[in-house]
Design an enzyme around this catalytic site. Structure first.
Site, PDB file in Angstrom:
ATOM      1  N   HIS A 118     -22.165  35.679  18.414  1.00 17.49           N
ATOM      2  CA  HIS A 118     -23.581  35.280  17.886  1.00 17.49           C
ATOM      3  C   HIS A 118     -23.179  33.633  17.136  1.00 17.49           C
ATOM      4  CE1 HIS A 118     -26.240  34.233  14.519  1.00 17.49           C
ATOM      5  NE2 HIS A 118     -27.323  34.660  15.409  1.00 17.49           N
ATOM      6  N   ASN A 119     -22.447  33.759  16.474  1.00 14.28           N
ATOM      7  CA  ASN A 119     -22.158  32.546  15.550  1.00 14.28           C
ATOM      8  C   ASN A 119     -21.447  31.442  16.640  1.00 14.28           C
ATOM      9  OD1 ASN A 119     -22.825  33.853  13.409  1.00 14.28           O
ATOM     10  ND2 ASN A 119     -21.305  33.020  11.998  1.00 14.28           N
TER      11      ASN A 119
ATOM     12  N   GLY B  59     -22.000  41.217  -5.052  1.00 17.19           N
ATOM     13  CA  GLY B  59     -22.165  39.614  -4.527  1.00 17.19           C
ATOM     14  C   GLY B  59     -23.433  39.162  -4.636  1.00 17.19           C
TER      15      GLY B  59
ATOM     16  N   SER C 297     -27.283  37.983  10.042  1.00 17.78           N
ATOM     17  CA  SER C 297     -27.707  36.658  10.321  1.00 17.78           C
ATOM     18  C   SER C 297     -29.230  36.101   9.949  1.00 17.78           C
ATOM     19  CB  SER C 297     -27.596  36.406  11.773  1.00 17.78           C
ATOM     20  OG  SER C 297     -28.083  34.927  12.004  1.00 17.78           O
TER      21      SER C 297
ATOM     22  N   LYS D 122     -21.373  39.589  15.992  1.00 22.88           N
ATOM     23  CA  LYS D 122     -21.914  38.616  14.951  1.00 22.88           C
ATOM     24  C   LYS D 122     -21.204  37.322  15.324  1.00 22.88           C
ATOM     25  CE  LYS D 122     -24.114  36.663  11.420  1.00 22.88           C
ATOM     26  NZ  LYS D 122     -23.092  35.660  10.772  1.00 22.88           N
TER      27      LYS D 122
ATOM     28  N   GLY E  53     -26.523  37.657  -0.873  1.00 17.28           N
ATOM     29  CA  GLY E  53     -26.952  38.943  -1.666  1.00 17.28           C
ATOM     30  C   GLY E  53     -28.259  38.968  -2.438  1.00 17.28           C
TER      31      GLY E  53
ATOM     32  N   VAL F 289     -26.282  33.465  -2.649  1.00 16.63           N
ATOM     33  CA  VAL F 289     -27.367  33.228  -1.815  1.00 16.63           C
ATOM     34  C   VAL F 289     -27.896  34.514  -0.944  1.00 16.63           C
ATOM     35  CG1 VAL F 289     -26.297  31.956  -0.063  1.00 16.63           C
ATOM     36  CG2 VAL F 289     -28.808  31.549  -0.440  1.00 16.63           C
TER      37      VAL F 289
ATOM     38  N   ASN G 249     -19.134  37.514   6.657  1.00 22.75           N
ATOM     39  CA  ASN G 249     -18.693  37.268   8.026  1.00 22.75           C
ATOM     40  C   ASN G 249     -17.040  37.302   8.202  1.00 22.75           C
ATOM     41  OD1 ASN G 249     -20.940  36.107   9.383  1.00 22.75           O
ATOM     42  ND2 ASN G 249     -20.647  33.886   8.472  1.00 22.75           N
TER      43      ASN G 249
ATOM     44  N   GLU H 101     -24.386  30.118  18.577  1.00 20.17           N
ATOM     45  CA  GLU H 101     -25.263  29.271  17.581  1.00 20.17           C
ATOM     46  C   GLU H 101     -24.632  27.977  17.757  1.00 20.17           C
ATOM     47  OE1 GLU H 101     -25.782  30.948  13.712  1.00 20.17           O
ATOM     48  OE2 GLU H 101     -25.243  29.178  12.812  1.00 20.17           O
TER      49      GLU H 101
HETATM   50  P1  NAP Z   1     -20.334  32.913  -0.527  1.00 10.04           P
HETATM   51  O1  NAP Z   1     -20.505  31.633  -1.354  1.00 10.04           O
HETATM   52  O2  NAP Z   1     -19.873  33.044   0.763  1.00 10.04           O
HETATM   53  O3  NAP Z   1     -19.734  34.016  -1.650  1.00 10.04           O
HETATM   54  C1  NAP Z   1     -19.908  33.901  -2.820  1.00 10.04           C
HETATM   55  C2  NAP Z   1     -19.864  35.427  -3.549  1.00 10.04           C
HETATM   56  O4  NAP Z   1     -18.648  36.077  -3.207  1.00 10.04           O
HETATM   57  C3  NAP Z   1     -20.207  35.269  -4.970  1.00 10.04           C
HETATM   58  O5  NAP Z   1     -21.078  36.505  -5.463  1.00 10.04           O
HETATM   59  C4  NAP Z   1     -18.646  35.529  -5.558  1.00 10.04           C
HETATM   60  O6  NAP Z   1     -18.655  36.038  -6.898  1.00 10.04           O
HETATM   61  C5  NAP Z   1     -18.087  36.471  -4.440  1.00 10.04           C
HETATM   62  N1  NAP Z   1     -16.645  36.521  -4.546  1.00 10.04           N
HETATM   63  C6  NAP Z   1     -15.869  35.664  -4.144  1.00 10.04           C
HETATM   64  N2  NAP Z   1     -14.550  35.913  -4.405  1.00 10.04           N
HETATM   65  C7  NAP Z   1     -14.516  37.097  -4.809  1.00 10.04           C
HETATM   66  C8  NAP Z   1     -13.803  37.906  -5.290  1.00 10.04           C
HETATM   67  N3  NAP Z   1     -12.212  37.851  -5.070  1.00 10.04           N
HETATM   68  N4  NAP Z   1     -13.871  39.145  -5.765  1.00 10.04           N
HETATM   69  C9  NAP Z   1     -15.169  39.313  -5.711  1.00 10.04           C
HETATM   70  N5  NAP Z   1     -16.193  38.723  -5.393  1.00 10.04           N
HETATM   71  C10 NAP Z   1     -15.967  37.720  -4.952  1.00 10.04           C
HETATM   72  O7  NAP Z   1     -21.937  33.462  -0.667  1.00 10.04           O
HETATM   73  P2  NAP Z   1     -22.983  33.485   0.364  1.00 10.04           P
HETATM   74  O8  NAP Z   1     -23.258  32.304   1.139  1.00 10.04           O
HETATM   75  O9  NAP Z   1     -24.104  34.360  -0.123  1.00 10.04           O
HETATM   76  O10 NAP Z   1     -22.130  34.186   1.596  1.00 10.04           O
HETATM   77  C11 NAP Z   1     -21.708  35.743   1.524  1.00 10.04           C
HETATM   78  C12 NAP Z   1     -21.181  36.454   2.706  1.00 10.04           C
HETATM   79  O11 NAP Z   1     -22.046  36.283   3.765  1.00 10.04           O
HETATM   80  C13 NAP Z   1     -19.911  35.426   3.164  1.00 10.04           C
HETATM   81  O12 NAP Z   1     -19.097  36.311   3.847  1.00 10.04           O
HETATM   82  C14 NAP Z   1     -20.582  34.537   4.184  1.00 10.04           C
HETATM   83  O13 NAP Z   1     -19.933  34.178   5.264  1.00 10.04           O
HETATM   84  C15 NAP Z   1     -21.860  35.634   4.802  1.00 10.04           C
HETATM   85  N6  NAP Z   1     -22.986  34.920   5.325  1.00 10.04           N
HETATM   86  C16 NAP Z   1     -23.380  33.702   4.831  1.00 10.04           C
HETATM   87  C17 NAP Z   1     -24.746  33.149   5.437  1.00 10.04           C
HETATM   88  C18 NAP Z   1     -25.356  32.103   4.774  1.00 10.04           C
HETATM   89  O14 NAP Z   1     -26.048  31.298   5.402  1.00 10.04           O
HETATM   90  N7  NAP Z   1     -24.953  31.707   3.503  1.00 10.04           N
HETATM   91  C19 NAP Z   1     -25.265  33.899   6.461  1.00 10.04           C
HETATM   92  C20 NAP Z   1     -24.535  34.900   7.013  1.00 10.04           C
HETATM   93  C21 NAP Z   1     -23.549  35.490   6.453  1.00 10.04           C
HETATM   94  P3  NAP Z   1     -18.365  35.197  -7.946  1.00 10.04           P
HETATM   95  O15 NAP Z   1     -19.890  34.813  -8.347  1.00 10.04           O
HETATM   96  O16 NAP Z   1     -17.878  35.839  -8.999  1.00 10.04           O
HETATM   97  O17 NAP Z   1     -17.858  33.974  -7.512  1.00 10.04           O
END
Ligand code: NAP
Length: 490
Positions: A189-190, A11, A130, A186, A16, A14, A104, A193
């Site tokens: 926490h959210n 993944g 987070s 978590k 990952g 952003v 999340n 937040e």
């Molecule tokens: P995101 O937009 O939530 O997820 C995008 C990623 O998920 C991409 O790598 C996408 O692959 C993959 N994906 C989606 N559907 C899939 C599937 N069916 N099979 C395999 N891969 C799949 O990205 P993010 O913001 O970096 O967040 C990642 C996780 O961390 C989420 O659960 C989010 O809630 C959590 N999180 C986010 C933040 C933040 O500030 N952004 C903070 C803490 C936690 P493709 O590129 O192929 O579409």
């Protein structure tokens, strides 16, 4: 076949991408894979160029590139994608391998995954991460829970990449508990937040409308507050936000539509509070405030027909000392924040009982001290309170909290009354105050509710000073019989 990657991550969005850069910078070799494989190539030839990454074009190659026991972290959309990727991995991995879900995810999903995978000999960990993009890169707060047999293998990596707080560079990452405990913490926490953001927004709104402060003045007030007991990441960025201008010299804040989005973790927290019967009113109000904000078109229409004082003209009525009132707003924000955290920790205490987790509340406060969105110096006080008394029923009863509330409550009440009087919506300030007054009120109005319930439905009631669990029914009208409903709590 075994590779030489210390850990693999699936993944490359952003979170990952920044997490793997963080891992690599601490000396780990990281295998990376993404469903859309073009992102893997773009990453290893872009930000990852010349670094210890193994870019994989297939999930098979990805698994092969990992040292055993394999450690595979997912940072993808929560929900069914997590189950789908687990299903893809299962034929390729073996007993003792570890899957970490850092997204999340809902804690009940993580709980289920721990159990299902344990039957197959796979150790599953659901961890909250987070800190957003910057936290992921420089050091997030990490809240792992799940199968405890995984912890020793993943601890060196997760603690190395986490934020650190002083004294002694303590990692903002420690084992939270079994099953879905990590994702539960978590989630709370959210929820907290959401509460912090709503409270800060209310402080801004009342200072803008009632005191007539402009953006520069608001920027300065928040910057000052950040040097006080309110010192926190959210206050710091709020000050920055009020200073930001676009390329035309206009303040960006004034161009943003007043309709707040949400992704669901605040709603989950409020729903869980309702399920457990815990009054987490601040989180609930904050979720509903976002819902109300999203009814923009309806609000614009209602503004034309519903009578009441006009919040945006309320500064005409202000006659006092502005500096003093700003201090009152600070009091209101701080006191409401104390209530909010007290409610959040109460939720965790009840959840621990309900799900059989052994949560260490002081250690959870420490996990949130650095790296995450709600990081603040004040969390150190929560840790101290639980160090003094690990069985503390409600943080509000800790002596430090009592002392703070003694000082803050006069200003808090001034702000709540001014906002109600002048039509300035401050649902979180006022509901926090109502909770506070309700919590410290030895006799509430609920005797009447019990009487009404018994009157119309024979629901029975307990007597003041009577034996707990001994229920009575009154034939209120003289017409009903003595048959009553059974007593239970929904
Ligand atoms: P995101 O937009 O939530 O997820 C995008 C990623 O998920 C991409 O790598 C996408 O692959 C993959 N994906 C989606 N559907 C899939 C599937 N069916 N099979 C395999 N891969 C799949 O990205 P993010 O913001 O970096 O967040 C990642 C996780 O961390 C989420 O659960 C989010 O809630 C959590 N999180 C986010 C933040 C933040 O500030 N952004 C903070 C803490 C936690 P493709 O590129 O192929 O579409």
């Amino acid at each position: 076949m075994t590779g030489n990657a210390d850990i693999g991550l699936i993944g490359l969005a952003v979170m990952g991408e920044n997490l793997v850069l963080n891992m690599e910078s601490r000396g780990f070799t990281v295998a990376v894979f993404n469903r859309t494989t073009a992102k893997v190539d773009a990453f290893v030839n872009g930000r990852g160029k010349g670094k210890k990454f193994i870019g994989c074009d297939s999930i098979q190659d990805f698994v092969k590139s990992l040292k055993k026991p394999r450690k595979i972290m997912m940072m993808i959309h929560a929900g069914s994608p997590v189950d789908a990727v687990i299903q893809e991995l299962l034929p390729l991995i073996e007993k003792g391998d570890i899957i970490i879900d850092g997204g999340n995810s809902l804690y009940t999903d993580s709980d289920r995954r721990v159990k299902e995978l344990e039957k197959k000999g796979i150790l599953f960990v659901g961890t909250g991460v987070s800190g957003g993009e910057e936290g992921a890169l420089k050091g997030p707060s990490i809240m792992p829970g799940g199968n405890p047999a995984a912890w020793n293998s993943i601890k060196p990596i997760l603690q190395a990449i986490s934020a650190k707080v002083q004294p002694g560079d303590q990692p903002c990452c420690d084992w939270v508990g079994d099953g879905g405990a990590g994702h539960y913490v978590k989630m709370v926490h959210n929820g907290i937040e959401y509460g912090d953001m709503q409270l800060i927004s209310e402080a801004y709104f009342i200072m803008k409308h009632y005191l007539g402060l402009n953006n520069q003045e608001l920027k300065d007030v928040f910057a000052q507050w950040n040097k006080s007991e309110l010192d926190s990441y959210l206050i710091e960025i709020t000050s920055d936000i009020f200073g930001k201008k676009d390329e035309h010299g206009e303040y960006v804040i004034d161009e943003i539509l007043d309709s707040a989005g949400q992704k669901g973790t605040g709603k989950w927290t409020a729903m869980n509070a309702l399920d457990m019967g815990i009054p987490a009113t601040l989180i609930g109000e904050s979720v509903f405030a976002r819902c109300l904000s999203s009814l923009k078109d309806e609000r614009v229409k209602a503004a034309k027909i519903l009578p009441g004082p006009n919040a945006s003209e309320s500064s005409k009525h202000f006659q006092g000392d502005k500096k003093q009132f700003i201090e009152y707003v600070k009091n209101a924000l701080f006191a409401s924040k104390l209530v909010s955290y007290a409610q959040g920790f109460t939720m965790m205490r009840h959840a621990a009982k309900e799900y059989g987790w052994k949560l260490n509340y002081g250690s959870i406060a420490l996990l949130w001290r650095g790296g995450c969105i709600i990081r603040s110096t004040f969390l150190g006080k929560i840790k101290e309170a639980f160090d003094k008394n690990p069985n503390l029923e409600n943080l509000l009863s800790d002596s430090w909290f009592v002392d703070q509330l003694k000082v803050a409550q006069t200003g808090w009440r001034q702000v709540a009354s001014a906002s109600l009087l002048h039509g300035i919506p401050t649902p979180a300030f006022t509901s926090a105050l109502s909770y506070y007054d309700g919590y410290r009120c030895p006799t509430l109005s609920a005797n009447l509710i019990q009487a009404q319930r018994d009157y119309f439905g024979g629901h029975t009631y307990e007597k003041l000073g009577g034996k707990k669990g001994e229920f009575f029914h009154t034939n209120w009208t003289g017409r009903g019989g003595n048959t009553h409903s059974t007593s239970y709590n929904a």
